[in-house]
Design an enzyme around this catalytic site. Structure first.
Site, PDB file in Angstrom:
ATOM      1  N   THR A  31     -17.382  50.433 -21.950  1.00  0.00           N
ATOM      2  CA  THR A  31     -18.722  50.176 -22.484  1.00  0.00           C
ATOM      3  C   THR A  31     -19.195  51.493 -23.107  1.00  0.00           C
ATOM      4  O   THR A  31     -18.535  52.527 -22.961  1.00  0.00           O
ATOM      5  CB  THR A  31     -19.663  49.672 -21.357  1.00  0.00           C
ATOM      6  OG1 THR A  31     -19.101  48.507 -20.769  1.00  0.00           O
ATOM      7  CG2 THR A  31     -21.069  49.365 -21.815  1.00  0.00           C
ATOM      8  N   SER A  88     -24.404  44.847 -15.694  1.00  0.00           N
ATOM      9  CA  SER A  88     -25.039  46.013 -15.060  1.00  0.00           C
ATOM     10  C   SER A  88     -25.657  46.934 -16.100  1.00  0.00           C
ATOM     11  O   SER A  88     -26.239  47.965 -15.742  1.00  0.00           O
ATOM     12  CB  SER A  88     -23.999  46.821 -14.286  1.00  0.00           C
ATOM     13  OG  SER A  88     -23.458  46.072 -13.246  1.00  0.00           O
ATOM     14  N   GLY A 131     -19.655  50.086 -15.836  1.00  0.00           N
ATOM     15  CA  GLY A 131     -19.616  48.916 -14.956  1.00  0.00           C
ATOM     16  C   GLY A 131     -20.737  48.975 -13.937  1.00  0.00           C
ATOM     17  O   GLY A 131     -21.865  49.364 -14.248  1.00  0.00           O
ATOM     18  N   ASN A 181     -16.538  44.852 -22.391  1.00  0.00           N
ATOM     19  CA  ASN A 181     -16.192  44.825 -20.965  1.00  0.00           C
ATOM     20  C   ASN A 181     -15.117  45.866 -20.670  1.00  0.00           C
ATOM     21  O   ASN A 181     -15.324  47.032 -20.988  1.00  0.00           O
ATOM     22  CB  ASN A 181     -15.818  43.428 -20.472  1.00  0.00           C
ATOM     23  CG  ASN A 181     -15.885  43.358 -18.949  1.00  0.00           C
ATOM     24  OD1 ASN A 181     -16.580  44.156 -18.327  1.00  0.00           O
ATOM     25  ND2 ASN A 181     -15.173  42.445 -18.347  1.00  0.00           N
TER      26      ASN A 181
HETATM   27  N1  GLY Z   1     -19.297  44.357 -18.853  1.00  0.00           N
HETATM   28  C1  GLY Z   1     -20.019  45.339 -18.180  1.00  0.00           C
HETATM   29  C2  GLY Z   1     -21.395  44.930 -17.844  1.00  0.00           C
HETATM   30  O1  GLY Z   1     -21.982  44.184 -18.599  1.00  0.00           O
HETATM   31  O2  GLY Z   1     -21.927  45.310 -16.834  1.00  0.00           O
END
Ligand code: GLY
Length: 580
Positions: A384, A456, A476, A404
């Site tokens: 991310t 998150s 994450g 992701n």
């Molecule tokens: N894919 C990471 C999040 O949205 O937390």
């Protein structure tokens, strides 16, 4: 203690003010001259994870754009130069502050589940969750939201056209940029999966060899797709030739998308989560992010203690105990608010609930997670990206973008250059069974057609009487604890560069251990924590990539910080012509 210091400060002001009225000659010696608050920043500042993206944002500002145009330029450029982290095939959260109206808005451009989705698609022949299906290839991908987010922001908040905002990204995709070490090392981790698809290989191993540091990485098909978006707006991606190619590529490799999944995608405009911490007004991400709810719970618990007045081990202990409790709650109750109507957000974010949780925290002893009711382990992810912007008009943007895990699903949709996300793994794909990152499934985050998976990502503003701070990070489930440590760092008066460099520790309820970055805590502090009952998980790798900017309205200065863990990040500034 902090409260009593604040009370003393207020009392002193009252006393001095009273003195000033009766004996004005005394007052100036006691009260330092306070410069008035600036109405506008002296320029613009951008912090992002790649120098080319920061420069793209500054370029559109120099062309007459505002922070929102810059956000589109930075987001689209990051998608080109940092494909391991975000991109046109992923999903984004944008937190916007509009100086004209004084209003904040959360633009949710998160991916959605396709209409034909079912939880059964992610099971193996024995009925177990198949992590390969959840993480790799077509089934792992949600309907991308990023391009709709960029088009919406340019149309509704930008001063320039979408075409102008996307021009830097298109040029870099077409002409190429130098490959850097992180791209290569993360590709080598993901290449076994990515090599399954010829269209992916054609992009990432041009000429039959993986990209090496210093190679010029050109993405001509991605440039053409970005151009279609620039020319046609959202329809240039979600309808017509690009959409047909994406649907064909997904369905040829095991997915179940329709043209209607793409043409039906819409961004969602949401009220940000807001709450107070000390003198700060915090504005952050609402569901489908778990970040805002968790941060409110964390900071409500911590607000009763003066964290500056205690020794380091006690400070870490109290923060970790708050983390433990907030993480227990986060994955248990939260999901897409358009599907989950009964989230107990008011209770989770109330001071009364925090007060009740705080009563269970001993000042000198760890609470075993197993002694707390409910079991909701949370996931750890690494990828991310985030950027932060303040412009000369006083607009600000915090944006966290993702595909992701690193390089998303690994599947490039043939003929488009679009690397698709693997956001479906953020759903609880099988009830009660932890996924690859340890998430246990709960109803609130079960997979349903059209639903957004729980996130998150926590793009955040902090507003005090004389400062504006914009911050966020990838990482994450660790995003939330990093943003928490960032908020505490700004509250302690640190500069943005000091805050993004702060050593990190993390606790997420389960596993019941404190994760530490290398050299995050001194040996004597670790010994005290162990004596309190903590298990220490000393990591040999750092995490996160925080980007933060600050406007000090009292001094009228701008500053920024880009995470030193990430050598290609950059803070850039642009002085504007402020002639009234
Ligand atoms: N894919 C990471 C999040 O949205 O937390």
């Amino acid at each position: 203690m902090r409260k009593s210091l604040l009370t003393a400060a207020v009392a002193m002001c009252v006393l001095v003010a009273g003195t000033a009225v009766s004996a004005p000659t005394v007052a100036p010696a006691v009260v330092p001259a306070r410069s008035p608050l600036a109405a506008h920043p002296p320029g613009a500042v951008i912090a992002s994870a790649h120098a080319l993206a920061t420069d793209a944002g500054l370029r559109v500002i120099a062309e007459g754009g505002n922070a929102f145009d810059a956000a589109v330029a930075v987001a689209s450029t990051l998608g080109v130069v940092e494909p391991e982290s975000s991109g046109i095939g992923g999903g984004d959260f944008f937190l916007l502050h509009d100086a004209r109206t004084g209003k904040d808005l959360f633009v949710d451009a998160r991916e959605t589940a396709p209409a034909a989705v079912s939880a059964a698609q992610y099971l193996d022949a024995n009925g177990h969750l198949d992590h390969d299906k959840a993480l790799d290839g077509a089934l792992a991908a949600g309907i991308p939201g990023a391009p709709a987010g960029w088009a919406w922001i340019a149309e509704h908040y930008g001063k320039l056209s979408l075409r102008q905002d996307l021009a830097p990204a298109i040029a870099i995709a077409r002409d190429g940029f130098p490959v850097y070490a992180r791209m290569v090392s993360e590709y080598s981790e993901r290449s076994t999966v990515m090599r399954r698809w010829p269209a992916t290989l054609a992009v990432y191993e041009p000429g039959g060899k993986p990209l090496a540091v210093g190679d010029t990485f050109k993405q001509p098909e991605l440039a053409a797709t970005l151009q279609a978006l620039a020319d046609g707006g959202a329809d240039g991606f979600y309808r017509g030739e690009v959409a047909s190619k994406i649907v064909a590529a997904v369905n040829a490799t095991g997915g179940h998308w329709t043209l209607a999944d793409l043409s039906g995608y819409r961004v969602k405009l949401r009220e940000p989560m807001t709450f107070a911490y000390h003198q700060w007004h915090i504005v952050t991400a609402p569901p489908p992010s778990s970040g805002g709810v968790a941060l409110a719970e964390l900071l409500n618990i911590l607000s009763a203690w003066d964290l500056r007045a205690v020794d380091t081990a006690t400070r870490v202990h109290l923060i970790v105990e708050a983390m433990r409790r907030a993480y227990r709650d986060r994955t248990f109750y939260l999901g897409d608010p358009d599907f989950v109507r009964d989230m107990p957000i008011a209770r989770l974010t109330s001071q009364a609930y925090a007060d009740q949780l705080r009563k269970g925290i001993a000042m000198d002893k760890a609470t075993p997670s197993s002694s707390l009711p409910g079991v909701a382990p949370a996931k750890v992810g690494a990828h991310t990206t985030h950027f932060s912007i303040i412009d000369a008009q006083g607009n600000y943007v915090a944006a966290t973008l993702t595909v992701n895990t690193t390089y998303g699903s690994g599947l490039v949709a043939a003929g488009t250059g679009v690397l698709l996300n693997n956001e479906m793994d953020d759903f609880a794909l099988q009830a009660g069974v932890p996924n690859a990152y340890g998430v246990t499934g709960y109803d609130a985050n079960k997979v349903e057609p059209g639903k957004r998976p729980l996130s998150s990502m926590s793009p955040t503003f902090m507003i005090s009487p004389d400062k504006v701070v914009v911050l966020g990070t990838p990482g994450g489930s660790r995003i939330i604890t990093m943003v928490l440590l960032g908020i505490l760092g700004f509250d302690d008066g640190l500069t943005p560069q000091q805050v993004v460099a702060l050593p990190r520790f993390h606790h997420q309820y389960l596993p019941d251990s404190i994760s530490l970055e290398p050299h995050a805590l001194a040996a004597d502090v670790i010994a005290k924590l162990v004596a309190m009952g903590y298990r220490i998980d000393q990591r040999n790798k750092t995490w996160g990539n925080m980007q933060a900017v600050e406007w000090n309205r009292r001094r009228n200065t701008l500053s920024g910080g880009t995470d030193p863990r990430n050598p290609v990040g950059k803070v850039g500034m642009q002085r504007m012509n402020l002639t009234p």
